[in-house]
Design a protein around this motif. Structure first.
Motif, short mmCIF file in Angstrom:
data_model
loop_
_atom_site.label_atom_id
_atom_site.label_comp_id
_atom_site.label_asym_id
_atom_site.label_seq_id
_atom_site.Cartn_x
_atom_site.Cartn_y
_atom_site.Cartn_z
N LEU A 29 -37.01 32.25 -1.77
CA LEU A 29 -35.77 31.71 -1.04
C LEU A 29 -36.58 31.17 0.08
CD1 LEU A 29 -33.04 31.09 -0.85
CD2 LEU A 29 -32.61 33.25 0.51
N GLY A 30 -36.90 29.72 0.27
CA GLY A 30 -37.33 29.19 1.16
C GLY A 30 -39.00 29.68 1.48
N SER A 32 -39.75 32.77 1.99
CA SER A 32 -39.82 34.22 1.84
C SER A 32 -39.14 34.30 0.56
CB SER A 32 -38.92 34.70 3.11
OG SER A 32 -38.98 35.95 3.19
N THR A 33 -38.49 35.71 0.58
CA THR A 33 -37.83 36.15 -0.59
C THR A 33 -36.57 36.30 -0.36
OG1 THR A 33 -38.16 38.64 -0.26
CG2 THR A 33 -40.00 37.34 -1.71
N PHE A 34 -35.72 36.55 -1.42
CA PHE A 34 -34.20 36.77 -1.20
C PHE A 34 -34.02 38.20 -0.34
CE2 PHE A 34 -30.25 38.30 -3.07
CZ PHE A 34 -29.32 37.38 -2.48
N THR A 36 -36.14 39.69 1.64
CA THR A 36 -36.61 39.58 3.10
C THR A 36 -35.58 38.73 3.89
OG1 THR A 36 -38.95 39.66 2.47
CG2 THR A 36 -38.45 38.68 4.37
N THR A 37 -34.98 37.69 3.42
CA THR A 37 -33.85 36.92 3.96
C THR A 37 -32.97 37.74 4.59
OG1 THR A 37 -35.05 34.91 3.03
CG2 THR A 37 -32.54 34.88 3.80
N GLN A 40 -33.77 40.50 7.22
CA GLN A 40 -33.89 39.82 8.49
C GLN A 40 -32.50 39.14 8.90
OE1 GLN A 40 -36.66 36.65 7.56
NE2 GLN A 40 -38.30 37.94 7.92
N THR A 41 -31.61 38.90 8.27
CA THR A 41 -30.20 38.36 8.72
C THR A 41 -29.43 39.69 9.04
OG1 THR A 41 -30.34 36.42 7.15
CG2 THR A 41 -28.05 37.25 8.08
#
Length: 66
Positions: A29-30, A32-34, A36-37, A40-41
């Motif tokens: 995802l961008g 990074s990975t789903f 990790t995103t 982080q959120t």
């Protein structure tokens, strides 16, 4: 004055992903990975933040160390 109550977060990443062929949590995802995103959120908003793994635990744990 009492501190505000904390909000726990729970990410469910324990599916087998049979149709996908790989753990959905580790999909790119961008940059990074789903997973990790998501972490982080949610990390600034949730205490504690728990990740439930299952079928692909070893792969997820290796890609996303605590």
């Amino acid at each position: 004055m009492n501190p505000p109550p904390s909000t726990a977060g729970l990410i469910l990443a324990g599916g087998a992903s049979r149709r996908m062929g790989q753990p959905k949590a580790l999909l790119p995802l961008g940059a990074s990975t789903f997973l990790t995103t998501l972490t982080q959120t949610l990390a600034p908003l949730c205490d504690p933040l728990l990740i439930v793994t299952g079928f692909h635990h070893d792969a997820i744990a290796a890609a996303h160390p605590t």
